[in-house]
Design a protein around this motif. Structure first.
Motif, PDB file in Angstrom:
ATOM      1  N   THR A 170       0.886  -1.154   0.000  1.00  0.00           N
ATOM      2  CA  THR A 170       0.000   0.000   0.000  1.00  0.00           C
ATOM      3  C   THR A 170       0.927   1.208   0.000  1.00  0.00           C
ATOM      4  O   THR A 170       1.654   1.410   0.986  1.00  0.00           O
ATOM      5  N   ILE A 171       0.947   1.987  -1.079  1.00  0.00           N
ATOM      6  CA  ILE A 171       1.943   3.029  -1.303  1.00  0.00           C
ATOM      7  C   ILE A 171       1.343   4.395  -0.980  1.00  0.00           C
ATOM      8  O   ILE A 171       0.363   4.809  -1.606  1.00  0.00           O
ATOM      9  N   ASN A 172       1.962   5.082  -0.018  1.00  0.00           N
ATOM     10  CA  ASN A 172       1.416   6.357   0.442  1.00  0.00           C
ATOM     11  C   ASN A 172       2.396   7.520   0.370  1.00  0.00           C
ATOM     12  O   ASN A 172       2.102   8.602   0.881  1.00  0.00           O
ATOM     13  N   ASP A 173       3.560   7.310  -0.255  1.00  0.00           N
ATOM     14  CA  ASP A 173       4.513   8.411  -0.375  1.00  0.00           C
ATOM     15  C   ASP A 173       4.769   8.730  -1.837  1.00  0.00           C
ATOM     16  O   ASP A 173       4.782   7.852  -2.710  1.00  0.00           O
ATOM     17  N   GLU A 174       4.986  10.001  -2.100  1.00  0.00           N
ATOM     18  CA  GLU A 174       5.093  10.516  -3.464  1.00  0.00           C
ATOM     19  C   GLU A 174       6.291   9.952  -4.220  1.00  0.00           C
ATOM     20  O   GLU A 174       6.190   9.596  -5.400  1.00  0.00           O
ATOM     21  N   GLU A 175       7.423   9.854  -3.548  1.00  0.00           N
ATOM     22  CA  GLU A 175       8.638   9.381  -4.215  1.00  0.00           C
ATOM     23  C   GLU A 175       8.476   7.957  -4.742  1.00  0.00           C
ATOM     24  O   GLU A 175       8.851   7.659  -5.883  1.00  0.00           O
ATOM     25  N   THR A 176       7.925   7.074  -3.920  1.00  0.00           N
ATOM     26  CA  THR A 176       7.745   5.686  -4.356  1.00  0.00           C
ATOM     27  C   THR A 176       6.708   5.588  -5.460  1.00  0.00           C
ATOM     28  O   THR A 176       6.876   4.819  -6.412  1.00  0.00           O
ATOM     29  N   MET A 177       5.645   6.359  -5.334  1.00  0.00           N
ATOM     30  CA  MET A 177       4.635   6.371  -6.402  1.00  0.00           C
ATOM     31  C   MET A 177       5.269   6.736  -7.735  1.00  0.00           C
ATOM     32  O   MET A 177       5.049   6.073  -8.760  1.00  0.00           O
ATOM     33  N   GLN A 178       6.075   7.797  -7.740  1.00  0.00           N
ATOM     34  CA  GLN A 178       6.696   8.250  -8.982  1.00  0.00           C
ATOM     35  C   GLN A 178       7.627   7.181  -9.557  1.00  0.00           C
ATOM     36  O   GLN A 178       7.596   6.914 -10.770  1.00  0.00           O
ATOM     37  N   LYS A 179       8.431   6.578  -8.693  1.00  0.00           N
ATOM     38  CA  LYS A 179       9.368   5.555  -9.168  1.00  0.00           C
ATOM     39  C   LYS A 179       8.635   4.385  -9.804  1.00  0.00           C
ATOM     40  O   LYS A 179       9.017   3.894 -10.876  1.00  0.00           O
ATOM     41  N   LEU A 180       7.574   3.914  -9.156  1.00  0.00           N
ATOM     42  CA  LEU A 180       6.826   2.769  -9.672  1.00  0.00           C
ATOM     43  C   LEU A 180       6.162   3.099 -11.006  1.00  0.00           C
ATOM     44  O   LEU A 180       6.156   2.279 -11.933  1.00  0.00           O
ATOM     45  N   ILE A 181       5.599   4.284 -11.109  1.00  0.00           N
ATOM     46  CA  ILE A 181       4.957   4.689 -12.365  1.00  0.00           C
ATOM     47  C   ILE A 181       5.993   4.770 -13.470  1.00  0.00           C
ATOM     48  O   ILE A 181       5.750   4.336 -14.603  1.00  0.00           O
ATOM     49  N   GLU A 182       7.161   5.307 -13.161  1.00  0.00           N
ATOM     50  CA  GLU A 182       8.231   5.394 -14.164  1.00  0.00           C
ATOM     51  C   GLU A 182       8.732   4.011 -14.559  1.00  0.00           C
ATOM     52  O   GLU A 182       9.183   3.804 -15.694  1.00  0.00           O
ATOM     53  N   ASP A 183       8.633   3.034 -13.641  1.00  0.00           N
ATOM     54  CA  ASP A 183       8.997   1.645 -13.975  1.00  0.00           C
ATOM     55  C   ASP A 183       8.021   1.020 -14.969  1.00  0.00           C
ATOM     56  O   ASP A 183       8.342   0.017 -15.616  1.00  0.00           O
ATOM     57  N   GLY A 184       6.810   1.556 -15.031  1.00  0.00           N
ATOM     58  CA  GLY A 184       5.796   0.988 -15.908  1.00  0.00           C
ATOM     59  C   GLY A 184       4.796   0.110 -15.184  1.00  0.00           C
ATOM     60  O   GLY A 184       4.130  -0.729 -15.808  1.00  0.00           O
ATOM     61  N   ILE A 185       4.668   0.317 -13.877  1.00  0.00           N
ATOM     62  CA  ILE A 185       3.716  -0.477 -13.092  1.00  0.00           C
ATOM     63  C   ILE A 185       2.297  -0.257 -13.612  1.00  0.00           C
ATOM     64  O   ILE A 185       1.954   0.821 -14.090  1.00  0.00           O
TER      65      ILE A 185
END
Length: 249
Positions: free
Chosen positions: A213-228
């Motif tokens: 369960t992702i609640n921080d901006e930095e991790t969200m951005q990284k995952l989206i950039e990975d192509g999640i």
């Protein structure tokens, strides 16, 4: 609308979006949809004594309401009277479908034994194409898949290690076949679950990956950039902000 849409980023509100209202309540769902109408609800279900499907995470009402008792020991007419916070109540799955006839829903079967009741509710509400059935219980998931193979499903906790091994060895043939979307944490018990190799192999087998369960901006951005494919969060406003900035909406 299909629950899983290739190429479309999935914004998933954990328990309806706990920052937007009491968890797993109509109020939380409504407030999350005000942020963006395409949010997916992740919710949990238990069966009551009179075989209603209650939308609640725990097996008792004690933590999330002013009532007491196990869900399986209470009739829904009793449960409905409890205050789930801010004057809200524990809804039924049927109520959620009727209140939100277009929303996509991830349904977490908390225990085995009431798969057919859940599936009957899904079909009664013509919602088979906009839900995914998930569970930590392999027994519950196997039965749900047997009863309704046409409905998308997640992977049980016992299926994920096989995918981890497949990703580590780069062996496509080891990938679990029966499910449609891996709903996984970044780490579990000190072990990395998510990796770019995991994501690449899942995509090679036409499987989606959602991270919780992702609640921080930095991790969200990284995952989206990975192509999640999707992120499950308690904070839908933050996820909407990040996804909008990265042009995923």
């Amino acid at each position: 609308m299909n629950y899983l849409v290739d190429g479309k980023f999935a914004m998933v509100a954990h328990r309806g979006g706990t920052s937007e209202g009491p968890e797993n309540t109509i109020e939380a769902f409504e407030n999350t949809l005000k942020i963006h109408g395409d949010f997916i609800f992740e919710l949990d279900v238990h069966q009551t004594r009179d075989r209603e499907i209650a939308v609640i995470h725990d097996d008792s009402v004690d933590r999330t309401t002013n009532g007491h008792g196990l869900i399986q020991d209470l009739k829904y007419s009793e449960i409905e009277k409890f205050d789930a916070g801010q004057g809200t109540h524990i809804p039924t799955l049927d109520e959620v479908f009727q209140t939100f006839p277009k929303s996509r829903v991830s349904i977490d079967l908390k225990l085995p034994g009431y798969e057919k009741t859940v599936i009957d509710c899904i079909k009664k509400n013509h919602a088979a194409d906009r839900v995914v059935l998930a569970s930590f219980s392999q027994t519950a998931l196997d039965e749900a898949r047997r009863l309704a193979p046409e409905i998308a499903s997640g992977f049980a906790r016992s299926e994920v290690p096989r995918m981890l091994l497949a990703a580590r060895l780069g062996m496509k043939l080891l990938t679990p076949r029966k499910g449609d979307v891996f709903q996984i944490p970044l780490r579990s018990k000190g072990i990395d679950v998510y990796s770019k190799k995991f994501l690449k192999l899942a995509h090679a087998n036409s499987k989606h990956v959602h991270i919780w369960t992702i609640n921080d901006e930095e991790t969200m951005q990284k995952l989206i950039e990975d192509g999640i494919n999707g992120i499950i969060t308690d904070n839908p406003r933050l996820l909407f902000k990040v996804a909008s900035r990265l042009k995923k909406i």
